[in-house]
Design a protein around this motif. Structure first.
Motif, PDB file in Angstrom:
ATOM      1  N   HIS A   1      35.214  28.785  34.290  1.00  0.00           N
ATOM      2  CA  HIS A   1      36.645  28.921  34.571  1.00  0.00           C
ATOM      3  C   HIS A   1      37.124  27.825  35.513  1.00  0.00           C
ATOM      4  N   SER A   2      38.386  27.469  35.376  1.00  0.00           N
ATOM      5  CA  SER A   2      38.971  26.461  36.263  1.00  0.00           C
ATOM      6  C   SER A   2      39.144  27.045  37.665  1.00  0.00           C
ATOM      7  N   ASP A   3      39.312  26.165  38.637  1.00  0.00           N
ATOM      8  CA  ASP A   3      39.553  26.613  40.012  1.00  0.00           C
ATOM      9  C   ASP A   3      40.808  27.490  40.088  1.00  0.00           C
ATOM     10  N   LYS A   4      41.849  27.130  39.349  1.00  0.00           N
ATOM     11  CA  LYS A   4      43.081  27.932  39.374  1.00  0.00           C
ATOM     12  C   LYS A   4      42.810  29.336  38.846  1.00  0.00           C
ATOM     13  N   GLN A   5      42.072  29.450  37.756  1.00  0.00           N
ATOM     14  CA  GLN A   5      41.754  30.771  37.216  1.00  0.00           C
ATOM     15  C   GLN A   5      40.950  31.585  38.230  1.00  0.00           C
ATOM     16  N   LEU A   6      39.982  30.946  38.877  1.00  0.00           N
ATOM     17  CA  LEU A   6      39.152  31.643  39.862  1.00  0.00           C
ATOM     18  C   LEU A   6      39.986  32.063  41.073  1.00  0.00           C
ATOM     19  N   PHE A   7      40.856  31.171  41.515  1.00  0.00           N
ATOM     20  CA  PHE A   7      41.735  31.486  42.644  1.00  0.00           C
ATOM     21  C   PHE A   7      42.621  32.688  42.303  1.00  0.00           C
ATOM     22  N   ASP A   8      43.264  32.628  41.131  1.00  0.00           N
ATOM     23  CA  ASP A   8      44.159  33.709  40.717  1.00  0.00           C
ATOM     24  C   ASP A   8      43.399  35.022  40.547  1.00  0.00           C
ATOM     25  N   MET A   9      42.206  34.969  39.965  1.00  0.00           N
ATOM     26  CA  MET A   9      41.399  36.176  39.774  1.00  0.00           C
ATOM     27  C   MET A   9      41.094  36.818  41.122  1.00  0.00           C
TER      28      MET A   9
ATOM     29  N   LYS B   1      42.799  36.323  44.028  1.00  0.00           N
ATOM     30  CA  LYS B   1      44.025  36.711  44.740  1.00  0.00           C
ATOM     31  C   LYS B   1      44.690  37.951  44.132  1.00  0.00           C
ATOM     32  N   ILE B   2      44.882  37.966  42.808  1.00  0.00           N
ATOM     33  CA  ILE B   2      45.643  39.062  42.194  1.00  0.00           C
ATOM     34  C   ILE B   2      44.782  40.015  41.367  1.00  0.00           C
ATOM     35  N   GLY B   3      43.497  39.722  41.256  1.00  0.00           N
ATOM     36  CA  GLY B   3      42.587  40.611  40.550  1.00  0.00           C
ATOM     37  C   GLY B   3      42.676  40.478  39.040  1.00  0.00           C
ATOM     38  N   PRO B   4      41.669  40.986  38.346  1.00  0.00           N
ATOM     39  CA  PRO B   4      41.656  40.894  36.885  1.00  0.00           C
ATOM     40  C   PRO B   4      42.883  41.526  36.223  1.00  0.00           C
ATOM     41  N   ALA B   5      43.328  42.668  36.716  1.00  0.00           N
ATOM     42  CA  ALA B   5      44.491  43.327  36.110  1.00  0.00           C
ATOM     43  C   ALA B   5      45.766  42.509  36.316  1.00  0.00           C
TER      44      ALA B   5
ATOM     45  N   LEU C   1      45.836  39.336  35.983  1.00  0.00           N
ATOM     46  CA  LEU C   1      45.769  38.296  34.948  1.00  0.00           C
ATOM     47  C   LEU C   1      45.837  38.889  33.547  1.00  0.00           C
ATOM     48  N   VAL C   2      45.221  40.046  33.375  1.00  0.00           N
ATOM     49  CA  VAL C   2      45.180  40.715  32.072  1.00  0.00           C
ATOM     50  C   VAL C   2      45.710  42.136  32.285  1.00  0.00           C
ATOM     51  N   PRO C   3      47.002  42.332  32.099  1.00  0.00           N
ATOM     52  CA  PRO C   3      47.592  43.656  32.341  1.00  0.00           C
ATOM     53  C   PRO C   3      46.826  44.768  31.611  1.00  0.00           C
ATOM     54  N   GLY C   4      46.547  45.833  32.349  1.00  0.00           N
ATOM     55  CA  GLY C   4      45.848  46.981  31.788  1.00  0.00           C
ATOM     56  C   GLY C   4      44.339  46.905  31.903  1.00  0.00           C
ATOM     57  N   TYR C   5      43.800  45.734  32.287  1.00  0.00           N
ATOM     58  CA  TYR C   5      42.347  45.597  32.410  1.00  0.00           C
ATOM     59  C   TYR C   5      41.867  46.417  33.601  1.00  0.00           C
ATOM     60  N   GLN C   6      40.852  47.202  33.389  1.00  0.00           N
ATOM     61  CA  GLN C   6      40.284  48.051  34.435  1.00  0.00           C
ATOM     62  C   GLN C   6      39.100  47.329  35.080  1.00  0.00           C
ATOM     63  N   SER C   7      39.097  47.227  36.390  1.00  0.00           N
ATOM     64  CA  SER C   7      38.041  46.519  37.103  1.00  0.00           C
ATOM     65  C   SER C   7      37.833  47.145  38.473  1.00  0.00           C
ATOM     66  N   ASP C   8      36.615  47.017  38.963  1.00  0.00           N
ATOM     67  CA  ASP C   8      36.328  47.460  40.329  1.00  0.00           C
ATOM     68  C   ASP C   8      36.642  46.365  41.346  1.00  0.00           C
TER      69      ASP C   8
END
Length: 154
Positions: A91-99, A101-105, A107-114
């Protein structure tokens, strides 16, 4: 009514403009705005934050949780490794940063994650520091491949 001398008034306006650009106050010019796996100070800061905020799930050696590719009984995925055996470097640095900061959900609405959302826990600079630490542990070939994904326009 007393008038505020011009130099003081100008200083107040300048400070107000600086603070308007940042929710936490003036923007520090020396705070990182990207990952840098070659900056020893940033890596050290990132290791400290990683140990406090990330290692409990992703492992003290970035190894992730056991069987990280197999869903847990809850239906959620275990925390993946951040070492070369995982997919973080895909993944790009931006994707990792966003993941982070705002969590998987976020980035992907409805995604369930711990994985928690860190936007109210970590400053952006701390997230960049953690990414710098993680990237600093990868071998040169993986760092180069991930760097290509991080290039502008990617």
């Amino acid at each position: 009514m007393r008038r505020i001398p011009r130099p003081i008034f100008g200083g107040i306006v300048a400070i107000s403009l600086l603070m308007a650009g940042s929710p936490s106050g003036p923007i520090a010019r020396d705070e990182p705005t990207r990952a840098d796996p070659n900056d020893p100070t940033l890596i050290a800061r990132g290791k400290l934050v990683y140990d406090q905020q990330c290692a409990s799930c992703h492992g003290s050696k970035l190894e992730g949780q056991p069987n990280w590719r197999k869903r847990l009984p809850s239906g959620r995925m275990p925390a993946p490794p951040h070492d070369p055996t995982g997919h973080t470097w895909h993944h790009s640095d931006k994707q990792l940063f966003d993941m982070t900061k705002i969590g998987p959900a976020g980035l992907v609405p409805g995604y369930q994650s711990d994985m928690p959302v860190f936007k109210d826990t970590l400053a952006d600079a701390d997230i960049w520091a953690v990414l710098s630490f993680i990237e600093s542990t990868w071998p040169p070939d993986i760092r180069e491949r991930q760097k290509r994904m991080t290039q502008p326009g990617q």
